[in-house]
Design a protein around this motif. Sequence first.
Motif, PDB file in Angstrom:
ATOM      1  N   THR A   1      52.750  65.471  57.899  1.00 22.79           N
ATOM      2  CA  THR A   1      54.074  65.901  57.324  1.00 22.79           C
ATOM      3  C   THR A   1      53.989  67.226  57.091  1.00 22.79           C
ATOM      4  O   THR A   1      55.291  67.905  57.892  1.00 22.79           O
ATOM      5  CB  THR A   1      53.801  65.567  56.410  1.00 22.79           C
ATOM      6  OG1 THR A   1      53.553  63.714  55.697  1.00 22.79           O
ATOM      7  CG2 THR A   1      55.086  65.591  55.182  1.00 22.79           C
ATOM      8  N   SER A   2      53.622  68.376  57.167  1.00 22.50           N
ATOM      9  CA  SER A   2      53.943  69.671  57.150  1.00 22.50           C
ATOM     10  C   SER A   2      53.735  70.093  58.114  1.00 22.50           C
ATOM     11  O   SER A   2      54.988  71.114  58.315  1.00 22.50           O
ATOM     12  CB  SER A   2      52.428  70.295  56.259  1.00 22.50           C
ATOM     13  OG  SER A   2      53.100  72.059  56.288  1.00 22.50           O
TER      14      SER A   2
ATOM     15  N   ILE B   1      60.809  75.822  55.047  1.00 21.59           N
ATOM     16  CA  ILE B   1      60.448  76.354  53.990  1.00 21.59           C
ATOM     17  C   ILE B   1      59.939  74.686  53.023  1.00 21.59           C
ATOM     18  O   ILE B   1      58.838  75.151  52.590  1.00 21.59           O
ATOM     19  CB  ILE B   1      62.132  76.031  53.267  1.00 21.59           C
ATOM     20  CG1 ILE B   1      62.986  77.820  53.729  1.00 21.59           C
ATOM     21  CG2 ILE B   1      61.872  76.121  51.342  1.00 21.59           C
ATOM     22  CD1 ILE B   1      64.039  77.349  53.061  1.00 21.59           C
ATOM     23  N   VAL B   2      60.365  73.601  53.614  1.00 20.10           N
ATOM     24  CA  VAL B   2      59.644  72.736  53.135  1.00 20.10           C
ATOM     25  C   VAL B   2      58.000  71.916  53.675  1.00 20.10           C
ATOM     26  O   VAL B   2      57.653  72.042  52.214  1.00 20.10           O
ATOM     27  CB  VAL B   2      60.585  71.013  53.764  1.00 20.10           C
ATOM     28  CG1 VAL B   2      59.664  69.757  53.186  1.00 20.10           C
ATOM     29  CG2 VAL B   2      61.658  70.932  53.021  1.00 20.10           C
ATOM     30  N   SER B   3      58.063  72.435  54.637  1.00 21.33           N
ATOM     31  CA  SER B   3      56.258  72.999  54.970  1.00 21.33           C
ATOM     32  C   SER B   3      55.729  73.376  54.845  1.00 21.33           C
ATOM     33  O   SER B   3      54.607  73.261  53.663  1.00 21.33           O
ATOM     34  CB  SER B   3      56.883  73.023  56.568  1.00 21.33           C
ATOM     35  OG  SER B   3      55.585  73.105  57.155  1.00 21.33           O
ATOM     36  N   ALA B   4      56.171  74.915  54.420  1.00 20.18           N
ATOM     37  CA  ALA B   4      55.485  76.352  53.153  1.00 20.18           C
ATOM     38  C   ALA B   4      55.302  75.259  51.770  1.00 20.18           C
ATOM     39  O   ALA B   4      54.008  75.690  51.124  1.00 20.18           O
ATOM     40  CB  ALA B   4      56.740  77.609  53.135  1.00 20.18           C
ATOM     41  N   VAL B   5      56.304  75.320  51.259  1.00 15.70           N
ATOM     42  CA  VAL B   5      56.194  74.553  49.632  1.00 15.70           C
ATOM     43  C   VAL B   5      55.428  73.299  49.299  1.00 15.70           C
ATOM     44  O   VAL B   5      54.513  73.175  49.125  1.00 15.70           O
ATOM     45  CB  VAL B   5      57.652  73.278  49.477  1.00 15.70           C
ATOM     46  CG1 VAL B   5      56.943  72.876  47.920  1.00 15.70           C
ATOM     47  CG2 VAL B   5      58.286  74.391  49.477  1.00 15.70           C
ATOM     48  N   LEU B   6      54.864  72.303  50.952  1.00 13.85           N
ATOM     49  CA  LEU B   6      54.057  71.307  51.514  1.00 13.85           C
ATOM     50  C   LEU B   6      52.794  71.754  51.564  1.00 13.85           C
ATOM     51  O   LEU B   6      51.576  71.784  50.985  1.00 13.85           O
ATOM     52  CB  LEU B   6      53.936  70.220  52.067  1.00 13.85           C
ATOM     53  CG  LEU B   6      55.313  69.139  51.926  1.00 13.85           C
ATOM     54  CD1 LEU B   6      55.305  68.838  53.449  1.00 13.85           C
ATOM     55  CD2 LEU B   6      55.472  68.123  51.258  1.00 13.85           C
TER      56      LEU B   6
ATOM     57  N   SER C   1      54.750  64.674  49.184  1.00 11.29           N
ATOM     58  CA  SER C   1      54.165  64.618  51.042  1.00 11.29           C
ATOM     59  C   SER C   1      55.559  63.940  51.311  1.00 11.29           C
ATOM     60  O   SER C   1      56.448  63.067  51.750  1.00 11.29           O
ATOM     61  CB  SER C   1      53.019  64.307  51.509  1.00 11.29           C
ATOM     62  OG  SER C   1      52.891  65.402  51.849  1.00 11.29           O
ATOM     63  N   ALA C   2      55.397  62.485  50.545  1.00  9.84           N
ATOM     64  CA  ALA C   2      55.719  61.424  50.096  1.00  9.84           C
ATOM     65  C   ALA C   2      57.569  61.567  50.305  1.00  9.84           C
ATOM     66  O   ALA C   2      58.072  60.796  50.596  1.00  9.84           O
ATOM     67  CB  ALA C   2      55.270  60.106  49.562  1.00  9.84           C
ATOM     68  N   VAL C   3      57.312  62.406  48.912  1.00 16.13           N
ATOM     69  CA  VAL C   3      59.270  62.679  48.519  1.00 16.13           C
ATOM     70  C   VAL C   3      59.523  63.042  49.594  1.00 16.13           C
ATOM     71  O   VAL C   3      60.577  62.647  49.350  1.00 16.13           O
ATOM     72  CB  VAL C   3      59.140  63.124  47.138  1.00 16.13           C
ATOM     73  CG1 VAL C   3      59.962  64.116  46.546  1.00 16.13           C
ATOM     74  CG2 VAL C   3      57.830  62.101  46.194  1.00 16.13           C
ATOM     75  N   MET C   4      58.695  64.253  49.846  1.00 11.98           N
ATOM     76  CA  MET C   4      59.797  65.317  51.086  1.00 11.98           C
ATOM     77  C   MET C   4      59.944  64.001  52.029  1.00 11.98           C
ATOM     78  O   MET C   4      61.232  63.887  52.917  1.00 11.98           O
ATOM     79  CB  MET C   4      59.063  65.850  51.543  1.00 11.98           C
ATOM     80  CG  MET C   4      58.145  67.104  50.078  1.00 11.98           C
ATOM     81  SD  MET C   4      60.786  68.268  49.746  1.00 11.98           S
ATOM     82  CE  MET C   4      59.605  69.208  48.711  1.00 11.98           C
TER      83      MET C   4
END
Length: 443
Positions: A374-375, A385-390, A430-433
Amino acid sequence: MENENIYKKPVTLKNIFRFAMPTIAMTVFMSFYTMVDGLFVSNLIGTNALSAINLTAPVIQLVTAVSTMLATGGSAVIMKKMGEEKPNEAREDFTFLILVNVFVGLLMCGFGYLVMERIFAGMNLSADVTGYCVEYLSRYLLFTVPILLMNNFTLYMIASEKAFLSLICSVAGGVLNIALDYIFIAVFNMGISGAAIATGMGYSVTAIVGLIVFSKKTSLLHFKKPVFRLKVLANASLNGCSEMATALVTGIITMMFNWTMLRYVGEDGVAAVTIIMYVLMFASSLYTGYSYGVAPMISFYYGEKNHEKLRKLITMSLKVITCISLITVTISFILTEPLVSVFARPENPVHDLAVTGNRICTTAMFFIGFNIFTSGMFTALSNGIVSAVLAFSRSFVFMLMTMLILPAVLGVNGIWLATPVAELMAIVMSAVMFIKHRKRYQY
């Protein structure tokens, strides 16, 4: 052009694996020869030397973190431009980012020499282990630039449809590393210095081959007069910041593991952690290899705005990750004792610690693959940004929480449970994103 045809083929399981299998084999082999390194060190030098390799890992991860960011983020940016039919601009950016990596490598090498003695002096280690740490790292740092180029060329070979060549380089480097381990340690009695030099020379194979391959204009990506584009550097950094965060916080968490083990068990505990990390690294390499393999396809289809292919690729990828997860968990449970016995004999106190720890940590393999994919998927979609948050949440926030709470409540077993619980928390995020951004990317 043949190099570009792979992206035009239908998305089938066969075509996905034709693209991804070399990278899976490559990452598995790289993790395998890291394990062989540990095998030579533990059996020919001792478990104190094995502990030292783990204790130096955070510094090595810090040194290579920026390169990891530029390699993964740069690959996404460049392949997106290829999908947008801007090949010349992509090649200029490719050359520019490689030069940035060389500069960063020189800086990080110097930084490593400045901080290493201070770090080990503050860890209250025995003189024996401290000596091993300094000796190993001081030799390893000599190869900083080749190792950073290896990180980059590995991904760019994959993106240029030269994944099989990348695999050959990894196998050749691994075989060289194993052979030199034996020659330097067993024949010339160079000790842990020999292990570090063997590792550096093994990693250098891909760097040398990459310089040759990307100098040829027949390659899809090749060196071209670079153009300094601050926006490209910023985008590559932003896209790859999750991978840099992972490298940085993995180093911090490894240090926390070591400190916690030193507190509860002593240096035997650090050796046990090292063995379990080898097992988890071997399993994780399957997921990482697959994610690296399909990332250029995701980036290309996203740049091409081919939502049907993108959707099919991601759906099939989730099924593949599920199968790999079930297989790795089963094998790890069955082979725990034989795997641990390779590194530590049954009479060694490290053995029982590692057996118990591996059986508990194995449950993390149910979740690791989905979190890695997912990341990596969001990095390939240029959403750093999303990848970094995860990645940051998984590798640092959740691990920090579990490492602070579980050992205090459950003792040593709490240390082993920290990874599975953190990965479980991460898979929820990960599922939420994944669901939240589904409409945006139409996968």
